[in-house]
Design an enzyme around this catalytic site. Structure first.
Site, mmCIF file in Angstrom:
data_model
loop_
_atom_site.group_PDB
_atom_site.id
_atom_site.type_symbol
_atom_site.label_atom_id
_atom_site.label_comp_id
_atom_site.label_asym_id
_atom_site.label_seq_id
_atom_site.Cartn_x
_atom_site.Cartn_y
_atom_site.Cartn_z
ATOM 1 N N ASP A 297 40.637 29.616 41.479
ATOM 2 C CA ASP A 297 40.152 30.975 41.765
ATOM 3 C C ASP A 297 41.301 31.890 42.207
ATOM 4 O O ASP A 297 42.063 31.532 43.111
ATOM 5 C CB ASP A 297 39.097 30.876 42.877
ATOM 6 C CG ASP A 297 38.342 32.168 43.095
ATOM 7 O OD1 ASP A 297 37.998 32.826 42.097
ATOM 8 O OD2 ASP A 297 38.085 32.516 44.266
ATOM 9 N N HIS A 298 41.404 33.055 41.588
ATOM 10 C CA HIS A 298 42.426 34.055 41.959
ATOM 11 C C HIS A 298 43.845 33.501 41.934
ATOM 12 O O HIS A 298 44.637 33.816 42.833
ATOM 13 C CB HIS A 298 42.148 34.671 43.335
ATOM 14 C CG HIS A 298 40.954 35.575 43.341
ATOM 15 N ND1 HIS A 298 40.932 36.799 42.712
ATOM 16 C CD2 HIS A 298 39.717 35.415 43.884
ATOM 17 C CE1 HIS A 298 39.746 37.356 42.877
ATOM 18 N NE2 HIS A 298 38.989 36.533 43.567
ATOM 19 N N GLY B 84 34.545 38.767 51.346
ATOM 20 C CA GLY B 84 34.350 38.672 52.795
ATOM 21 C C GLY B 84 33.075 39.382 53.218
ATOM 22 O O GLY B 84 32.273 39.799 52.379
ATOM 23 N N HIS C 99 32.325 38.633 41.830
ATOM 24 C CA HIS C 99 33.001 38.078 43.004
ATOM 25 C C HIS C 99 32.354 38.656 44.258
ATOM 26 O O HIS C 99 31.573 39.599 44.183
ATOM 27 C CB HIS C 99 34.495 38.425 42.963
ATOM 28 C CG HIS C 99 35.264 37.555 42.017
ATOM 29 N ND1 HIS C 99 36.228 36.675 42.431
ATOM 30 C CD2 HIS C 99 35.185 37.414 40.676
ATOM 31 C CE1 HIS C 99 36.721 36.033 41.383
ATOM 32 N NE2 HIS C 99 36.112 36.474 40.302
ATOM 33 N N GLY C 100 32.730 38.096 45.414
ATOM 34 C CA GLY C 100 32.234 38.654 46.676
ATOM 35 C C GLY C 100 30.735 38.480 46.831
ATOM 36 O O GLY C 100 30.019 39.409 47.222
ATOM 37 N N SER D 68 29.024 36.735 49.011
ATOM 38 C CA SER D 68 28.492 36.619 50.377
ATOM 39 C C SER D 68 27.975 37.966 50.862
ATOM 40 O O SER D 68 28.694 38.967 50.807
ATOM 41 C CB SER D 68 29.590 36.127 51.329
ATOM 42 O OG SER D 68 30.020 34.849 50.936
ATOM 43 N N ASN E 285 30.497 34.208 42.826
ATOM 44 C CA ASN E 285 31.415 33.478 43.712
ATOM 45 C C ASN E 285 30.953 33.567 45.157
ATOM 46 O O ASN E 285 30.672 34.663 45.662
ATOM 47 C CB ASN E 285 32.826 34.064 43.602
ATOM 48 C CG ASN E 285 33.545 33.587 42.367
ATOM 49 O OD1 ASN E 285 32.953 32.944 41.486
ATOM 50 N ND2 ASN E 285 34.823 33.878 42.282
ATOM 51 N N ALA F 109 32.020 32.236 49.041
ATOM 52 C CA ALA F 109 32.974 31.556 49.921
ATOM 53 C C ALA F 109 32.635 31.826 51.389
ATOM 54 O O ALA F 109 32.280 30.907 52.142
ATOM 55 C CB ALA F 109 34.403 31.999 49.607
ATOM 56 N N THR F 110 32.716 33.095 51.805
ATOM 57 C CA THR F 110 32.560 33.425 53.232
ATOM 58 C C THR F 110 31.249 32.878 53.812
ATOM 59 O O THR F 110 31.235 32.316 54.906
ATOM 60 C CB THR F 110 32.622 34.956 53.416
ATOM 61 O OG1 THR F 110 33.826 35.419 52.801
ATOM 62 C CG2 THR F 110 32.613 35.355 54.870
HETATM 63 P P1 13P Z 1 32.912 35.967 49.358
HETATM 64 O O1 13P Z 1 33.865 35.338 50.328
HETATM 65 O O2 13P Z 1 32.559 37.363 49.694
HETATM 66 O O3 13P Z 1 31.720 35.098 49.108
HETATM 67 O O4 13P Z 1 33.706 36.076 47.968
HETATM 68 C C1 13P Z 1 34.146 34.909 47.339
HETATM 69 C C2 13P Z 1 34.907 35.208 46.107
HETATM 70 O O5 13P Z 1 34.639 36.154 45.402
HETATM 71 C C3 13P Z 1 36.003 34.295 45.756
HETATM 72 O O6 13P Z 1 36.625 34.650 44.571
#
Ligand code: 13P
Length: 286
Positions: free
Chosen positions: A85-86, A184, A211-212, A214, A233, A235-236
């Site tokens: 990722d990224h 985030g 993406h993003g 969360s 995606n 993560a947070t």
């Molecule tokens: P979040 O941390 O907002 O869930 O985003 C994760 C993300 O897009 C990783 O590429």
């Protein structure tokens, strides 16, 4: 003999055709990864992990991360995908492919369009010769702190005509968009630009990525999946879920430290969170 990891493209092509999406779940340790894989197994969905530079370090390098995902794959009978990722540099992507990654993202979205195309096309050539899927990104995804005016926000978002040109010029398999989500936690009310997504989806037939994930409103996520988003995606939210569970359990009267006492609640909460998201994203096929 380790079970092979799978490349991503075929699963997201199917997802776009049948209007569902997979969660891209951040992978930072084996046990929490396993908690989520057990949910994928229960729902009979591919297990899609995303992993960035920082998480790779926690595994002690690319090869260890690949081996951890392969070990998960030996314990479930659904496909397991580990997606870089990224990743931003060609050499890092070459190292990831050499270590066994079958799916990568090249994020050159910080560069002007033509340079983004050139950097992405170079990775596509390398990856495709090894049977590896490639996600590219067009448009800038804001950071959680960035409160932008409407016009600033629009200026960063993916342009539909540029998206069509980018996909044709790079040969990328999967496209990450900017349509108002942030990486985030949101520090302001999210405004997800579904009309822009609709215009992009009319011009671009490959699988699209948000993406993003969360904190992004679930009604908007569901709408986005109807309009071509095939991967969300996350993560947070995962880190927060695990972190809050380990904090909460320590406040309980009589709590005593053991691996099981401290970490089992996080395992349970992560599984609950993952099941909720997977059911939302794949409701059209479950
Ligand atoms: P979040 O941390 O907002 O869930 O985003 C994760 C993300 O897009 C990783 O590429």
């Amino acid at each position: 003999m380790a079970k092979e990891l799978e490349s991503l493209k075929q699963y997201l092509v199917d997802a776009r055709a049948r209007k569902y999406a997979l969660g891209g779940f951040c992978f930072w340790n084996y046990a929490y990864g396993m908690a989520i894989a057990e949910v994928a197994q229960k729902l009979n969905l591919p297990m899609l992990y995303i992993i960035g530079d920082a998480e790779v370090q926690f595994f002690g390098g690319l090869k260890n991360a690949v081996q951890a995902a392969q070990t998960v794959a030996e314990h479930v009978d659904v496909p397991v995908i580990l997606h870089a990722d990224h990743f931003r540099e060609y050499d890092d992507i070459r190292r990831a492919i050499d270590a066994g990654f079958r799916s990568v993202m090249i994020d050159a979205s910080a560069y002007p369009l033509e340079e983004n195309i050139q950097r992405t096309a170079q990775v596509v050539e390398l990856a495709h010769s090894a049977g590896v899927s490639v996600e590219g990104e067009l448009g800038r995804i804001a950071g959680c702190e960035q409160k932008l005016s409407l016009s600033e926000e629009e200026a960063m978002q993916t342009d539909p005509d540029e998206a069509a040109y980018f996909v044709q010029a790079t040969g990328v398999d999967i496209l990450a968009l900017s349509i108002g989500t942030v990486h985030g936690e949101y520090r302001f009310p999210p405004r997800i630009n579904i009309p822009r997504l609709e215009r992009i989806a009319e011009k671009v037939s490959i699988p699209l990525v948000m993406h993003g994930g969360s904190g992004t409103p679930e009604d908007k996520v569901a709408e986005a999946v109807e309009h071509g988003i095939t991967k969300l995606n996350l993560a947070t939210d995962l880190v927060k879920t695990a972190g809050q569970a380990t904090a909460r359990v320590q406040q309980q009267p009589g709590f005593g430290y053991s691996v099981a006492n401290l970490y089992a609640p996080a395992y349970v909460d992560l599984a609950r969170y993952a099941e909720h998201k997977m059911r939302l994203l794949a409701k059209n096929i479950l």
